[in-house]
Motif scaffolding. Sequence first.
Motif, mmCIF file in Angstrom:
data_model
loop_
_atom_site.group_PDB
_atom_site.id
_atom_site.type_symbol
_atom_site.label_atom_id
_atom_site.label_comp_id
_atom_site.label_asym_id
_atom_site.label_seq_id
_atom_site.Cartn_x
_atom_site.Cartn_y
_atom_site.Cartn_z
ATOM 1 N N ILE A 2 21.088 66.487 17.938
ATOM 2 C CA ILE A 2 21.272 65.515 16.905
ATOM 3 C C ILE A 2 22.314 64.193 17.318
ATOM 4 N N VAL A 3 22.764 64.392 18.431
ATOM 5 C CA VAL A 3 23.321 62.870 18.859
ATOM 6 C C VAL A 3 22.526 62.052 19.415
ATOM 7 N N ARG A 4 21.409 62.491 20.244
ATOM 8 C CA ARG A 4 20.456 61.763 20.860
ATOM 9 C C ARG A 4 19.485 61.003 20.053
ATOM 10 N N ARG A 5 19.028 62.125 18.930
ATOM 11 C CA ARG A 5 18.380 61.601 17.856
ATOM 12 C C ARG A 5 18.807 60.487 17.100
ATOM 13 N N LEU A 6 20.049 60.441 16.804
ATOM 14 C CA LEU A 6 20.601 59.816 15.795
ATOM 15 C C LEU A 6 21.213 58.329 16.826
ATOM 16 N N LEU A 13 19.957 46.611 9.945
ATOM 17 C CA LEU A 13 20.327 45.451 10.796
ATOM 18 C C LEU A 13 21.915 45.159 10.902
ATOM 19 N N GLY A 14 22.396 45.275 12.038
ATOM 20 C CA GLY A 14 23.828 45.235 12.364
ATOM 21 C C GLY A 14 24.693 46.511 13.102
ATOM 22 N N SER A 15 23.926 47.529 12.384
ATOM 23 C CA SER A 15 24.557 48.993 12.790
ATOM 24 C C SER A 15 24.360 49.310 14.300
ATOM 25 N N TRP A 16 25.502 49.750 14.770
ATOM 26 C CA TRP A 16 25.611 50.314 16.222
ATOM 27 C C TRP A 16 25.977 51.517 16.052
ATOM 28 N N SER A 17 25.620 52.488 14.976
ATOM 29 C CA SER A 17 26.043 53.944 14.823
ATOM 30 C C SER A 17 27.582 53.955 14.827
ATOM 31 N N TRP A 18 27.977 54.657 16.239
ATOM 32 C CA TRP A 18 29.306 54.714 16.547
ATOM 33 C C TRP A 18 30.208 53.708 17.256
ATOM 34 N N GLY A 19 29.386 52.480 17.128
ATOM 35 C CA GLY A 19 30.139 51.272 17.778
ATOM 36 C C GLY A 19 29.479 51.287 18.952
ATOM 37 N N ASP A 20 30.258 50.142 19.805
ATOM 38 C CA ASP A 20 29.760 50.144 21.178
ATOM 39 C C ASP A 20 30.651 49.641 22.250
ATOM 40 N N SER A 72 35.395 56.592 28.590
ATOM 41 C CA SER A 72 34.731 56.439 27.388
ATOM 42 C C SER A 72 35.738 56.857 26.469
ATOM 43 N N ASN A 73 36.203 56.359 25.464
ATOM 44 C CA ASN A 73 36.838 56.779 24.343
ATOM 45 C C ASN A 73 35.958 57.148 23.056
ATOM 46 N N PHE A 74 34.814 57.328 23.355
ATOM 47 C CA PHE A 74 33.912 58.012 22.350
ATOM 48 C C PHE A 74 34.120 59.487 22.307
ATOM 49 N N ARG A 75 34.043 60.244 20.864
ATOM 50 C CA ARG A 75 34.345 61.490 21.039
ATOM 51 C C ARG A 75 32.883 62.465 21.570
ATOM 52 N N ILE A 76 31.841 61.472 21.488
ATOM 53 C CA ILE A 76 30.359 62.189 21.889
ATOM 54 C C ILE A 76 29.816 61.514 22.932
ATOM 55 N N PRO A 77 28.844 62.167 23.515
ATOM 56 C CA PRO A 77 27.926 61.526 24.442
ATOM 57 C C PRO A 77 27.304 60.326 24.045
ATOM 58 N N VAL A 78 27.228 59.338 24.627
ATOM 59 C CA VAL A 78 26.520 57.972 24.126
ATOM 60 C C VAL A 78 25.606 57.339 25.349
ATOM 61 N N PRO A 79 24.547 56.775 24.965
ATOM 62 C CA PRO A 79 23.631 56.247 25.951
ATOM 63 C C PRO A 79 24.322 55.097 26.812
ATOM 64 N N LEU A 80 23.871 55.007 28.092
ATOM 65 C CA LEU A 80 24.588 54.081 29.057
ATOM 66 C C LEU A 80 23.379 53.146 29.428
ATOM 67 N N LEU A 81 23.603 51.733 28.991
ATOM 68 C CA LEU A 81 22.558 50.648 29.769
ATOM 69 C C LEU A 81 23.529 49.867 30.557
ATOM 70 N N VAL A 131 26.881 58.805 28.765
ATOM 71 C CA VAL A 131 28.115 58.761 29.151
ATOM 72 C C VAL A 131 28.782 59.785 28.375
ATOM 73 N N GLU A 132 29.590 60.688 29.187
ATOM 74 C CA GLU A 132 30.582 61.794 28.312
ATOM 75 C C GLU A 132 31.923 61.197 27.920
ATOM 76 N N PRO A 133 32.484 61.680 26.861
ATOM 77 C CA PRO A 133 33.890 61.564 26.722
ATOM 78 C C PRO A 133 34.721 61.649 27.745
ATOM 79 N N GLY A 134 35.684 60.668 28.175
ATOM 80 C CA GLY A 134 36.470 60.678 29.216
ATOM 81 C C GLY A 134 36.047 60.007 30.432
ATOM 82 N N ARG A 135 36.396 60.651 31.587
ATOM 83 C CA ARG A 135 36.060 59.813 32.826
ATOM 84 C C ARG A 135 34.482 60.090 33.122
ATOM 85 N N ASN A 136 33.941 58.787 33.499
ATOM 86 C CA ASN A 136 32.711 58.771 33.944
ATOM 87 C C ASN A 136 32.358 58.091 35.324
ATOM 88 N N TYR A 137 31.331 58.394 35.926
ATOM 89 C CA TYR A 137 31.064 57.914 37.387
ATOM 90 C C TYR A 137 29.529 57.500 37.411
#
Length: 142
Positions: A2-6, A13-20, A72-81, A131-137
């Motif tokens: 569901i996270v990847r689908r959402l 317009l103007g929505s970034w879901s969980w922010g960026d 990353s301070n997101f509580r869920i995995p988010v895409p990285l660009l 990107v996972e919650p917390g430290r990323n490399y």
Amino acid sequence: DIVRRLSFSEKQLGSWSWGDKCFDWFETGRMPSQDEFYFEGATLIDILGDGLAHSQWVLEFPTSGGVIIFDSNFRIPVPLLIRYMTRDDPNGYPRVEVMVNGDKPKVLNPNKMHVKLVARQLVSIADVGWVEPGRNYITITP
């Protein structure tokens, strides 16, 4: 899942879901706080070389590669660009392998422009992983 689908579903317009969250030093050369972002094995350089109003600051990685480390301070995995320099020149920049948190690496070809333009050097954007919650490399190897 569901996270990847959402994350990639059509939005209002103007929505970034969980922010960026954006780390950007391209125009100013100013890096984010080392508490949440730093790099190893790369050099911050002004590719225009004038250090004035027309600066373009990039991280240059040696052939041995390097790593960008951030939280990353997101509580869920988010895409990285990521943004990277692109040039319409087969000998312009080396291809690079980008690996996020040890996942399968992606190869970026900075000499293949998807649109033919008059400009010879541009900035391109690529989706390189999650990107996972917390430290990323992000490991980058030319």
